[in-house]
Design a protein around this motif. Structure first.
Motif, short mmCIF file in Angstrom:
data_model
loop_
_atom_site.label_atom_id
_atom_site.label_comp_id
_atom_site.label_asym_id
_atom_site.label_seq_id
_atom_site.Cartn_x
_atom_site.Cartn_y
_atom_site.Cartn_z
N VAL A 1 0.81 -1.12 0.27
CA VAL A 1 -0.09 0.07 -0.06
C VAL A 1 0.86 1.29 0.06
CG1 VAL A 1 -1.73 1.31 1.45
CG2 VAL A 1 -1.67 -1.37 1.24
N LEU A 2 2.00 1.11 0.72
CA LEU A 2 2.77 2.42 0.53
C LEU A 2 3.47 2.61 -0.40
CD1 LEU A 2 4.74 2.08 4.32
CD2 LEU A 2 3.40 4.10 3.54
N GLY A 3 3.57 2.05 -1.42
CA GLY A 3 4.08 1.73 -2.60
C GLY A 3 3.39 2.88 -3.58
N TYR A 4 2.10 2.94 -3.15
CA TYR A 4 1.35 3.71 -4.22
C TYR A 4 1.58 5.21 -3.79
CZ TYR A 4 -0.15 -0.54 -6.41
OH TYR A 4 -0.31 -1.77 -6.97
N PRO A 5 1.35 6.16 -4.86
CA PRO A 5 1.34 7.48 -4.71
C PRO A 5 0.13 8.02 -3.68
CG PRO A 5 0.78 7.24 -6.88
CD PRO A 5 1.13 5.77 -6.28
N LYS A 6 0.38 8.91 -2.85
CA LYS A 6 -0.70 9.64 -2.05
C LYS A 6 -1.77 10.08 -2.80
CE LYS A 6 2.17 10.95 2.18
NZ LYS A 6 2.52 12.10 2.79
N GLY A 7 -3.00 9.93 -2.37
CA GLY A 7 -4.07 10.44 -3.34
C GLY A 7 -4.50 9.43 -4.55
N SER A 8 -3.87 8.22 -4.45
CA SER A 8 -4.32 7.17 -5.53
C SER A 8 -5.34 6.30 -4.72
CB SER A 8 -3.09 6.59 -5.88
OG SER A 8 -2.54 5.76 -4.83
N VAL A 9 -5.96 5.29 -5.41
CA VAL A 9 -6.79 4.39 -5.03
C VAL A 9 -6.02 3.39 -4.26
CG1 VAL A 9 -8.55 2.44 -5.64
CG2 VAL A 9 -8.45 4.56 -6.64
N GLY A 10 -4.83 2.97 -4.80
CA GLY A 10 -3.78 1.87 -4.14
C GLY A 10 -3.37 2.23 -2.72
N ARG A 11 -3.47 3.43 -2.21
CA ARG A 11 -3.16 3.98 -1.10
C ARG A 11 -4.20 3.78 0.01
NH1 ARG A 11 2.36 5.95 -0.09
NH2 ARG A 11 2.07 7.43 1.93
N ARG A 12 -5.57 3.61 -0.59
CA ARG A 12 -6.70 3.32 0.28
C ARG A 12 -7.43 1.93 0.00
NH1 ARG A 12 -8.16 8.71 2.12
NH2 ARG A 12 -9.44 7.40 3.47
N MET A 13 -6.69 1.33 -0.60
CA MET A 13 -7.28 -0.42 -0.78
C MET A 13 -6.84 -1.36 0.18
SD MET A 13 -5.06 -1.70 -3.86
CE MET A 13 -3.00 -2.23 -3.52
N SER A 14 -7.70 -2.19 0.45
CA SER A 14 -6.94 -3.62 1.01
C SER A 14 -6.33 -4.52 0.21
CB SER A 14 -8.14 -3.98 1.85
OG SER A 14 -7.90 -5.07 2.45
N PRO A 15 -5.07 -4.83 0.76
CA PRO A 15 -4.45 -5.46 -0.57
C PRO A 15 -4.71 -7.01 0.20
CG PRO A 15 -3.01 -4.85 1.36
CD PRO A 15 -4.29 -4.21 1.55
N GLU A 16 -5.20 -7.33 1.31
CA GLU A 16 -5.66 -8.57 1.64
C GLU A 16 -6.91 -9.35 0.87
OE1 GLU A 16 -3.78 -8.82 6.19
OE2 GLU A 16 -5.42 -7.41 5.91
N VAL A 17 -6.67 -10.03 0.04
CA VAL A 17 -7.80 -10.13 -0.85
C VAL A 17 -7.74 -11.94 -1.43
CG1 VAL A 17 -9.20 -10.01 -3.25
CG2 VAL A 17 -7.81 -8.14 -1.94
N PRO A 18 -8.71 -12.51 -0.88
CA PRO A 18 -8.46 -14.04 -1.07
C PRO A 18 -8.52 -14.31 -2.67
CG PRO A 18 -10.59 -13.41 -0.32
CD PRO A 18 -9.96 -12.15 -0.23
N HIS A 19 -7.52 -15.20 -3.08
CA HIS A 19 -7.37 -15.37 -4.23
C HIS A 19 -8.41 -16.69 -4.68
CE1 HIS A 19 -2.96 -13.62 -4.90
NE2 HIS A 19 -4.01 -12.77 -4.52
N ILE A 20 -9.42 -16.13 -5.58
CA ILE A 20 -10.29 -17.21 -6.07
C ILE A 20 -10.25 -17.34 -7.62
CG2 ILE A 20 -12.94 -18.05 -5.98
CD1 ILE A 20 -11.48 -17.69 -3.06
N TYR A 21 -9.56 -18.52 -8.07
CA TYR A 21 -9.47 -18.89 -9.26
C TYR A 21 -10.78 -18.85 -10.14
CZ TYR A 21 -4.70 -18.43 -7.30
OH TYR A 21 -3.58 -18.16 -6.78
N GLU A 22 -10.67 -18.69 -11.39
CA GLU A 22 -12.01 -19.16 -12.34
C GLU A 22 -12.13 -20.42 -12.72
OE1 GLU A 22 -11.13 -17.42 -16.30
OE2 GLU A 22 -8.87 -17.88 -16.18
N ASP A 23 -11.22 -21.42 -12.30
CA ASP A 23 -11.29 -22.79 -12.51
C ASP A 23 -11.81 -23.57 -11.46
OD1 ASP A 23 -9.05 -22.36 -11.13
OD2 ASP A 23 -7.66 -23.57 -12.54
N LEU A 24 -12.11 -22.84 -10.50
CA LEU A 24 -12.71 -23.44 -9.17
C LEU A 24 -14.09 -23.71 -9.31
CD1 LEU A 24 -10.80 -21.69 -6.57
CD2 LEU A 24 -10.17 -23.85 -7.32
N THR A 25 -14.73 -24.89 -8.68
CA THR A 25 -16.01 -24.73 -8.29
C THR A 25 -16.48 -24.04 -7.10
OG1 THR A 25 -15.91 -26.94 -6.84
CG2 THR A 25 -15.96 -27.13 -9.35
#
Length: 458
Positions: free
Chosen positions: A136-160
């Motif tokens: 998150v710190l790697g994105y510039p201030k004022g950007s969406v990346g600075r306010r997002m949550s990077p903790e996202v479950p990886h759900i793949y398209e080939d799963l049931t």
């Protein structure tokens, strides 16, 4: 506080506030009793108590709370308020609170702290949390990346559906949200989204490809305010955030988007009133910070007001020849300033909502010219009639004509200046009410005296 007496939440908070704000502070022998009482009121009431207290006293409240409740209260505070509490809390409490924050909230707090303190806090995190926060710190201030949550479950398209739900059960406690789920390919490209409701109501053997819909997403480098404003009306709980290769990097949640818009609106409101936003509750803001938020603007406006003094000095002979003209100066400058402020406030808000874009400057100018002329015609007609009855026809013509031109000029400038500010990358609110009032005052006086000299032959 008498023992054995059951009090309402309101009474508990009122009496706690009196004790905490007293000169004696909290007596050590009553700390355990107060700690129990602080667990009774709703969490929002305890947050309000902390927000109304100075940093030192707020730290006392947080220490009296149970660990879980203290973390919840600290997390609910604005980042600037959290930063003020750092020195008062002591290292152990700060490290614990910092570790429990979500990565985006950690970054907001780090932005408010001196570099050496920020580095010290980062070193207290374990490797995993430090890496996630670093994303998150790697994105510039004022950007969406600075306010997002990077903790996202990886759900793949080939799963049931069953496989996806099983994976969610394992990672649900680590993710900030699981109600809107991005679906990705094995190389993390965003391919769709699916809701938790859809997963629960589908057959377990159904492939996610059959359930997912086309994703609405933002780029991590997009402007946070612009993104939040178009995202909120969509009534979505969360939205995927991708990098330039459209690989999933995080999620922007509804509550974070609300915070972004609230902060932007507070900033615009403050600057249109000629001061910087406090970024934390008023009663908990140190006096020096309040002074700093106002003094620079007052100095800038005082210097810009010298323009008005210079105009009056230039037309001193005109005023001496017709002293009655001085009587109408407050009316004309006030009307011009108010007209410009109305236009600027309207256009600034339209820019924030996306109703107006920088390329619409000509359309806005033409619209405000017509609005200003109509306003000036109405006010000028009234001014002409009243001034003619009391001071004669010449004065009536001067006042009526001046009001017409001043309203037209002020409305046009007030409508265009926020767009120019946006075009050059400045905050439209900075170019709003204070500066427009000063410009309208000086220009309005020039128009007034030139008309007076022409009509009255001065």
């Amino acid at each position: 506080m008498p023992g054995g007496v059951i009090m309402t939440d309101v009474n508990v908070l009122e009496r706690l506030e009196r004790i905490i704000r007293s000169d004696e502070g909290v007596p050590p022998e009553r700390a355990a009793e107060l700690s129990v009482l602080l667990d009774e009121p709703p969490i929002q009431d305890v947050v309000a108590l902390v927000e109304r207290s100075s940093a030192t006293r707020a730290a006392v409240v947080l220490r009296l709370l149970s660990r879980r409740r203290a973390i919840e209260v600290f997390d609910a505070l604005d980042a600037a308020h959290q930063a003020d509490l750092i020195d008062a809390l002591g290292d152990n409490s700060v490290y614990e609170f910092f570790a429990e924050l979500d990565p985006d909230d950690r970054v907001s707090l780090l932005d408010e702290l001196p570099a050496e303190i920020a580095e010290r806090l980062m070193r207290t995190l374990d490797d995993t949390e430090r890496d996630i926060t670093g994303v998150v710190l790697g994105y510039p201030k004022g950007s969406v990346g600075r306010r997002m949550s990077p903790e996202v479950p990886h759900i793949y398209e080939d799963l049931t559906v069953d496989e996806a739900l099983e994976k969610l059960r394992r990672v649900a406690n680590e993710a900030e949200t699981i109600y809107t789920l991005p679906i990705i390919s094995r190389d993390r490209l965003l391919v769709g989204v699916v809701s938790l409701r859809d997963l629960f109501t589908a057959e377990g053997s159904t492939g996610l490809v059959e359930l997912m819909s086309k994703p609405v997403f933002a780029n991590a480098h997009d402007d946070e305010e612009e993104t939040a404003r178009w995202f909120l009306p969509l009534d979505m709980l969360a939205m995927p955030v991708v990098d330039d290769s459209e690989r999933l990097v995080g999620m922007l949640t509804f509550d974070d988007a609300v915070d972004i818009v609230e902060e932007a609106d507070s900033e615009d409101t403050a600057r249109s009133g000629a001061h910087e936003p406090l970024q934390q509750p008023y009663l908990s803001t140190p006096l020096v910070k309040i002074v700093k938020s106002r003094i620079v603007w007052l100095l800038v406006l005082a210097v810009s007001a010298l323009l008005t003094v210079q105009v009056l000095d230039t037309f001193e002979d005109t005023l001496a020849a017709a002293v009655v003209l001085s009587l109408f100066i407050p009316l004309l400058t006030g009307t011009g300033g108010n007209t410009g402020n109305q236009a600027a406030t309207t256009v600034t808000r339209a820019l924030a909502l996306g109703d107006v874009r920088p390329r619409d400057v000509v359309s806005v100018a033409w619209r405000e010219i017509r609005v200003g002329m109509l306003l000036g015609a109405v006010l000028g007609s009234i001014g002409f009639l009243l001034a003619t009855v009391v001071y004669g026809l010449n004065i009536g013509i001067v006042i009526g004509s001046t009001l017409l031109m001043v309203c037209t000029f002020s409305a046009t400038v007030g409508g265009v200046m926020p767009i120019i500010a946006k075009k050059v990358g400045a905050d439209p609110a900075v170019f709003s009410n204070p500066f427009i009032s000063t410009l309208s005052d000086a220009t309005g006086l020039i128009i007034y005296f030139l008309i007076a000299k022409s009509v009255m032959g001065l």
